[in-house]
Design an enzyme around this catalytic site. Structure first.
Site, mmCIF file in Angstrom:
data_model
loop_
_atom_site.group_PDB
_atom_site.id
_atom_site.type_symbol
_atom_site.label_atom_id
_atom_site.label_comp_id
_atom_site.label_asym_id
_atom_site.label_seq_id
_atom_site.Cartn_x
_atom_site.Cartn_y
_atom_site.Cartn_z
ATOM 1 N N SER A 15 0.811 -1.212 0.000
ATOM 2 C CA SER A 15 0.000 0.000 0.000
ATOM 3 C C SER A 15 0.850 1.269 0.000
ATOM 4 O O SER A 15 0.345 2.360 -0.279
ATOM 5 C CB SER A 15 -0.936 0.016 1.214
ATOM 6 O OG SER A 15 -0.197 0.039 2.423
ATOM 7 N N ASN A 88 7.083 -8.446 1.442
ATOM 8 C CA ASN A 88 7.588 -7.143 1.857
ATOM 9 C C ASN A 88 7.006 -6.675 3.190
ATOM 10 O O ASN A 88 7.646 -5.904 3.910
ATOM 11 C CB ASN A 88 7.273 -6.094 0.778
ATOM 12 C CG ASN A 88 7.501 -4.682 1.260
ATOM 13 O OD1 ASN A 88 8.630 -4.228 1.401
ATOM 14 N ND2 ASN A 88 6.411 -3.976 1.553
ATOM 15 N N SER A 140 16.790 -6.950 5.612
ATOM 16 C CA SER A 140 17.319 -5.607 5.900
ATOM 17 C C SER A 140 18.802 -5.723 6.183
ATOM 18 O O SER A 140 19.281 -6.753 6.670
ATOM 19 C CB SER A 140 16.611 -4.999 7.122
ATOM 20 O OG SER A 140 17.283 -3.833 7.565
ATOM 21 N N TYR A 153 13.769 -6.233 15.551
ATOM 22 C CA TYR A 153 13.743 -6.094 14.090
ATOM 23 C C TYR A 153 14.913 -6.833 13.452
ATOM 24 O O TYR A 153 14.744 -7.560 12.464
ATOM 25 C CB TYR A 153 13.795 -4.611 13.733
ATOM 26 C CG TYR A 153 13.621 -4.307 12.267
ATOM 27 C CD1 TYR A 153 12.383 -4.434 11.652
ATOM 28 C CD2 TYR A 153 14.697 -3.871 11.500
ATOM 29 C CE1 TYR A 153 12.219 -4.144 10.300
ATOM 30 C CE2 TYR A 153 14.549 -3.571 10.152
ATOM 31 C CZ TYR A 153 13.304 -3.707 9.563
ATOM 32 O OH TYR A 153 13.141 -3.423 8.229
ATOM 33 N N ALA A 155 16.587 -9.368 14.642
ATOM 34 C CA ALA A 155 16.386 -10.816 14.773
ATOM 35 C C ALA A 155 15.409 -11.326 13.719
ATOM 36 O O ALA A 155 15.627 -12.380 13.101
ATOM 37 C CB ALA A 155 15.878 -11.142 16.175
ATOM 38 N N LYS A 157 14.702 -9.982 10.783
ATOM 39 C CA LYS A 157 15.249 -9.867 9.430
ATOM 40 C C LYS A 157 16.402 -10.857 9.194
ATOM 41 O O LYS A 157 16.605 -11.323 8.070
ATOM 42 C CB LYS A 157 15.697 -8.429 9.175
ATOM 43 C CG LYS A 157 14.545 -7.436 9.121
ATOM 44 C CD LYS A 157 13.553 -7.778 8.005
ATOM 45 C CE LYS A 157 12.472 -6.745 7.847
ATOM 46 N NZ LYS A 157 11.551 -7.031 6.722
#
Length: 243
Positions: A15, A88, A140, A153, A155, A157
């Site tokens: 979106s 994503n 990332s 975050y 962990a 990724k």
């Protein structure tokens, strides 16, 4: 110029931001687009696409709802299957580790990592049967190098990279390729909200001395979708931040 005419592409979290840029890039290349978001996608966003698109709305962290939505998709009349899946969708809840609650840690991992698996598993099963497919997971650079205040975050990724490699090995014999993209600092609402001093400090560590653009991530997704001899890889798009 990439040509994905006749290919069906599902992009989760499409979106806005990177997901929307990836969806638009595949749309411009002639693909049939299936957009996904947890909440309603605005009409003005849908109007930006050159071709008709289909929209799915569900929470990827809810395994039952995710599977039900995808099953309903595959049951549609004349639906031929998903050729390319781009995972994503994701969230952040930044906090230094000593102040991070178990709930905040679990929520980020549940959305980013478990959610990616929740979408991938039913699609992967169908790709196995159709004997072809491409899966692109958004990781990332933080998943490779870590970052203060992003334990949860990072962990999640890093887990996506391990998931990518394992699925690549499982899918290869059925002509299914699985790769990941690890963006660095990309121009977004999040980076725009950072104080100028913080942005300047980050830029000192980026050899190319600028933040990336969402279109640069989108072009990487197109490249991975069309190169038939790349699988199990994590492509870092970060201006040299992680060298």
């Amino acid at each position: 110029m990439s040509d994905f005419t006749g290919k069906t592409v599902l992009v989760t979290g499409s979106s806005r931001g990177i997901g929307l840029a990836i969806a638009k890039a595949f749309d411009a290349a002639g693909a049939n687009l299936i957009l996904h978001a947890r909440s309603e996608i605005q009409a003005e966003t849908l109007a930006e696409f050159q071709h008709d698109v289909q929209v799915l709305q569900f929470d990827i962290a809810d395994a039952t709802a995710t599977e039900a939505s995808l099953k309903a998709l595959y049951k549609q009349e004349n639906f031929q299957g998903i050729d390319i899946l781009v995972n994503n969708a994701g969230i952040t809840k930044d906090q230094l580790a000593m102040g991070l609650t178990p709930e905040d840690f679990a929520q980020v991992v549940n959305v980013n990592l478990n959610g990616t698996f929740n979408v991938t598993q039913p699609v992967f099963k169908k790709m196995i049967r159709q004997k072809h497919g491409v899966i692109i997971n958004l990781s990332s650079v933080v998943g490779l190098m870590g970052n203060m205040g992003q334990t949860n975050y990072a962990a999640s990724k890093a887990g996506i990279i391990g998931l990518t490699k394992s699925l690549a090995k499982e899918g290869a014999r059925r002509h299914i390729r699985v790769n990941a993209i690890a963006p660095g600092m990309i121009v977004s609402d999040m980076t725009a909200a950072l104080p100028e001093a913080t942005q300047a400090e980050i830029l000192k560590n980026i050899p190319l001395a600028r933040f990336g653009q969402v279109d640069e991530i989108a072009q990487t997704a197109l490249f991975l979708a069309e190169n038939d001899y790349i699988t199990g890889q994590t492509i870092t798009v970060d201006g040299g931040l992680y060298i």
